[in-house]
Write an enzyme that holds these catalytic residues in place. Structure first.
Site, PDB file in Angstrom:
ATOM      1  N   GLU A  41       1.008  -1.081  -0.028  1.00 28.38           N
ATOM      2  CA  GLU A  41       0.048  -0.005  -0.066  1.00 28.38           C
ATOM      3  C   GLU A  41       0.775   1.284  -0.103  1.00 28.38           C
ATOM      4  O   GLU A  41       2.166   1.219   0.167  1.00 28.38           O
ATOM      5  CB  GLU A  41      -0.873  -0.130   1.053  1.00 28.38           C
ATOM      6  CG  GLU A  41      -1.941  -1.238   1.140  1.00 28.38           C
ATOM      7  CD  GLU A  41      -2.906  -1.246   2.167  1.00 28.38           C
ATOM      8  OE1 GLU A  41      -2.378  -0.490   3.300  1.00 28.38           O
ATOM      9  OE2 GLU A  41      -4.031  -1.856   2.338  1.00 28.38           O
ATOM     10  N   CYS A  50      -1.762  -5.017  -5.381  1.00 25.12           N
ATOM     11  CA  CYS A  50      -2.198  -6.270  -4.852  1.00 25.12           C
ATOM     12  C   CYS A  50      -1.145  -7.402  -4.629  1.00 25.12           C
ATOM     13  O   CYS A  50      -0.249  -7.492  -5.816  1.00 25.12           O
ATOM     14  CB  CYS A  50      -3.439  -6.883  -5.684  1.00 25.12           C
ATOM     15  SG  CYS A  50      -4.836  -5.972  -5.918  1.00 25.12           S
ATOM     16  N   GLU A  52      -1.496 -10.480  -5.940  1.00 21.80           N
ATOM     17  CA  GLU A  52      -1.355 -11.065  -7.072  1.00 21.80           C
ATOM     18  C   GLU A  52      -0.574 -10.520  -8.139  1.00 21.80           C
ATOM     19  O   GLU A  52       0.071 -11.072  -8.975  1.00 21.80           O
ATOM     20  CB  GLU A  52      -2.831 -11.494  -7.695  1.00 21.80           C
ATOM     21  CG  GLU A  52      -3.812 -12.006  -6.699  1.00 21.80           C
ATOM     22  CD  GLU A  52      -4.573 -11.149  -5.814  1.00 21.80           C
ATOM     23  OE1 GLU A  52      -4.189 -10.203  -5.212  1.00 21.80           O
ATOM     24  OE2 GLU A  52      -5.849 -11.211  -5.552  1.00 21.80           O
ATOM     25  N   CYS A  86      -9.129  -9.206  -7.111  1.00 26.57           N
ATOM     26  CA  CYS A  86      -9.720  -8.241  -7.534  1.00 26.57           C
ATOM     27  C   CYS A  86     -10.195  -8.072  -9.033  1.00 26.57           C
ATOM     28  O   CYS A  86      -9.415  -8.845  -9.653  1.00 26.57           O
ATOM     29  CB  CYS A  86      -9.454  -6.656  -7.064  1.00 26.57           C
ATOM     30  SG  CYS A  86      -7.894  -6.374  -7.986  1.00 26.57           S
ATOM     31  N   CYS A  89      -6.912  -7.494 -10.943  1.00 24.23           N
ATOM     32  CA  CYS A  89      -5.855  -8.672 -11.009  1.00 24.23           C
ATOM     33  C   CYS A  89      -6.323  -9.893 -11.853  1.00 24.23           C
ATOM     34  O   CYS A  89      -5.760 -10.471 -12.719  1.00 24.23           O
ATOM     35  CB  CYS A  89      -5.784  -8.892  -9.750  1.00 24.23           C
ATOM     36  SG  CYS A  89      -4.618  -8.401  -8.489  1.00 24.23           S
TER      37      CYS A  89
HETATM   38 ZN    ZN Z   1      -5.987  -7.182  -7.214  1.00 24.24          ZN
END
Ligand code: ZN
Length: 128
Positions: A41, A50, A52, A86, A89
Protein backbone atom coordinates in the site's frame (compact mmCIF):
# COMPACT_ATOMS: atom_id res chain seq x y z
CA UNK A 1 5.30 -27.97 -1.79
CA UNK A 2 1.96 -26.60 -0.69
CA UNK A 3 1.10 -23.51 -2.72
CA UNK A 4 -1.34 -22.16 -0.10
CA UNK A 5 1.34 -22.41 2.62
CA UNK A 6 3.68 -20.37 0.40
CA UNK A 7 0.92 -17.76 -0.03
CA UNK A 8 0.51 -17.55 3.76
CA UNK A 9 4.26 -17.12 4.13
CA UNK A 10 4.22 -14.36 1.47
CA UNK A 11 1.53 -12.55 3.46
CA UNK A 12 4.07 -11.95 6.23
CA UNK A 13 5.70 -9.29 4.05
CA UNK A 14 2.43 -7.46 3.37
CA UNK A 15 2.78 -3.70 3.66
CA UNK A 16 -0.76 -2.69 4.54
CA UNK A 17 -0.70 -0.05 7.30
CA UNK A 18 -3.75 1.76 5.90
CA UNK A 19 -6.26 -1.04 5.36
CA UNK A 20 -4.86 -3.73 7.69
CA UNK A 21 -5.95 -6.10 4.92
CA UNK A 22 -2.95 -8.40 4.51
CA UNK A 23 -2.66 -10.60 1.42
CA UNK A 24 -0.10 -13.07 0.14
CA UNK A 25 0.00 -14.87 -3.17
CA UNK A 26 2.02 -17.75 -4.61
CA UNK A 27 2.14 -18.09 -8.38
CA UNK A 28 3.11 -21.44 -9.92
CA UNK A 29 4.71 -21.39 -13.38
CA UNK A 30 4.64 -24.16 -15.98
CA UNK A 31 8.40 -24.46 -15.37
CA UNK A 32 7.49 -25.39 -11.76
CA UNK A 33 8.83 -22.25 -10.10
CA UNK A 34 6.88 -20.32 -7.49
CA UNK A 35 6.85 -16.53 -7.27
CA UNK A 36 5.58 -14.93 -4.08
CA UNK A 37 3.79 -11.61 -3.82
CA UNK A 38 2.21 -9.48 -1.12
CA UNK A 39 0.05 -6.38 -1.23
CA UNK A 40 1.95 -3.10 -1.03
CA UNK A 41 0.00 0.00 0.00
CA UNK A 42 0.86 3.66 -0.30
CA UNK A 43 -0.17 6.83 1.58
CA UNK A 44 -1.75 8.20 -1.59
CA UNK A 45 -3.72 4.93 -2.09
CA UNK A 46 -3.84 4.79 -5.91
CA UNK A 47 -0.32 3.29 -6.22
CA UNK A 48 -1.45 0.28 -4.13
CA UNK A 49 -0.50 -3.05 -5.65
CA UNK A 50 -2.26 -6.32 -4.90
CA UNK A 51 -0.39 -9.48 -3.91
CA UNK A 52 -1.44 -11.27 -7.09
CA UNK A 53 -0.12 -8.54 -9.38
CA UNK A 54 3.10 -8.32 -7.36
CA UNK A 55 3.66 -12.04 -7.99
CA UNK A 56 2.85 -11.73 -11.70
CA UNK A 57 5.14 -8.74 -12.20
CA UNK A 58 7.97 -10.49 -10.39
CA UNK A 59 7.56 -13.63 -12.51
CA UNK A 60 7.19 -11.85 -15.84
CA UNK A 61 10.17 -9.61 -15.12
CA UNK A 62 12.20 -12.80 -14.62
CA UNK A 63 11.17 -14.11 -18.04
CA UNK A 64 8.21 -16.33 -17.11
CA UNK A 65 5.23 -16.30 -19.45
CA UNK A 66 3.30 -19.50 -18.70
CA UNK A 67 1.40 -20.11 -15.51
CA UNK A 68 -0.53 -22.98 -13.95
CA UNK A 69 -2.06 -21.70 -10.73
CA UNK A 70 -2.07 -19.07 -8.03
CA UNK A 71 -2.88 -19.41 -4.33
CA UNK A 72 -4.16 -16.37 -2.49
CA UNK A 73 -4.49 -15.95 1.26
CA UNK A 74 -5.50 -12.89 3.19
CA UNK A 75 -7.84 -10.97 5.37
CA UNK A 76 -8.42 -7.90 7.49
CA UNK A 77 -7.28 -7.53 11.09
CA UNK A 78 -6.21 -11.18 11.28
CA UNK A 79 -9.59 -12.54 10.15
CA UNK A 80 -8.97 -14.68 7.10
CA UNK A 81 -11.72 -15.46 4.64
CA UNK A 82 -11.75 -16.59 1.02
CA UNK A 83 -9.82 -13.75 -0.62
CA UNK A 84 -10.77 -13.64 -4.28
CA UNK A 85 -8.73 -11.56 -6.73
CA UNK A 86 -10.01 -8.08 -7.58
CA UNK A 87 -11.14 -7.20 -11.10
CA UNK A 88 -7.84 -5.58 -12.02
CA UNK A 89 -5.89 -8.69 -11.02
CA UNK A 90 -8.31 -10.92 -12.95
CA UNK A 91 -7.67 -8.81 -16.04
CA UNK A 92 -3.88 -9.06 -15.51
CA UNK A 93 -4.21 -12.84 -15.18
CA UNK A 94 -6.19 -12.98 -18.44
CA UNK A 95 -3.27 -11.38 -20.27
CA UNK A 96 -1.02 -14.35 -19.50
CA UNK A 97 -3.28 -17.25 -18.56
CA UNK A 98 -5.81 -19.53 -20.21
CA UNK A 99 -9.35 -19.89 -18.93
CA UNK A 100 -8.33 -23.10 -17.11
CA UNK A 101 -5.73 -21.27 -14.95
CA UNK A 102 -6.45 -22.31 -11.35
CA UNK A 103 -7.10 -19.82 -8.55
CA UNK A 104 -6.98 -21.26 -5.02
CA UNK A 105 -8.37 -19.33 -2.05
CA UNK A 106 -8.64 -20.36 1.58
CA UNK A 107 -10.22 -19.26 4.83
CA UNK A 108 -7.57 -21.11 6.83
CA UNK A 109 -9.69 -24.27 7.13
CA UNK A 110 -10.92 -25.02 3.64
CA UNK A 111 -9.49 -24.42 0.18
CA UNK A 112 -11.68 -23.51 -2.79
CA UNK A 113 -10.53 -23.69 -6.40
CA UNK A 114 -11.85 -21.57 -9.26
CA UNK A 115 -10.73 -21.21 -12.83
CA UNK A 116 -9.98 -17.88 -14.41
CA UNK A 117 -12.77 -18.61 -16.88
CA UNK A 118 -15.24 -18.82 -13.98
CA UNK A 119 -14.07 -15.59 -12.34
CA UNK A 120 -13.63 -13.59 -15.55
CA UNK A 121 -15.68 -15.15 -18.33
CA UNK A 122 -15.39 -12.21 -20.72
CA UNK A 123 -12.08 -10.41 -20.38
CA UNK A 124 -10.89 -7.52 -22.47
CA UNK A 125 -8.43 -8.78 -25.11
CA UNK A 126 -6.68 -7.22 -28.06
CA UNK A 127 -5.89 -9.27 -31.12
CA UNK A 128 -2.26 -10.42 -31.03
ZN1 ZN B 1 -6.08 -7.16 -7.17
Amino acid sequence: MNLMEVAKEAMNNSYSPYSNFRVGAALLTKSNKVYKGCNVENASYSPNCCAERTAFVKAISEGEKEFVAIAIYGGKDGKYDFCLPCGVCRQVMSEFCDKDFKIYVSNGKEIKCYTLGELLPNSFKLEK
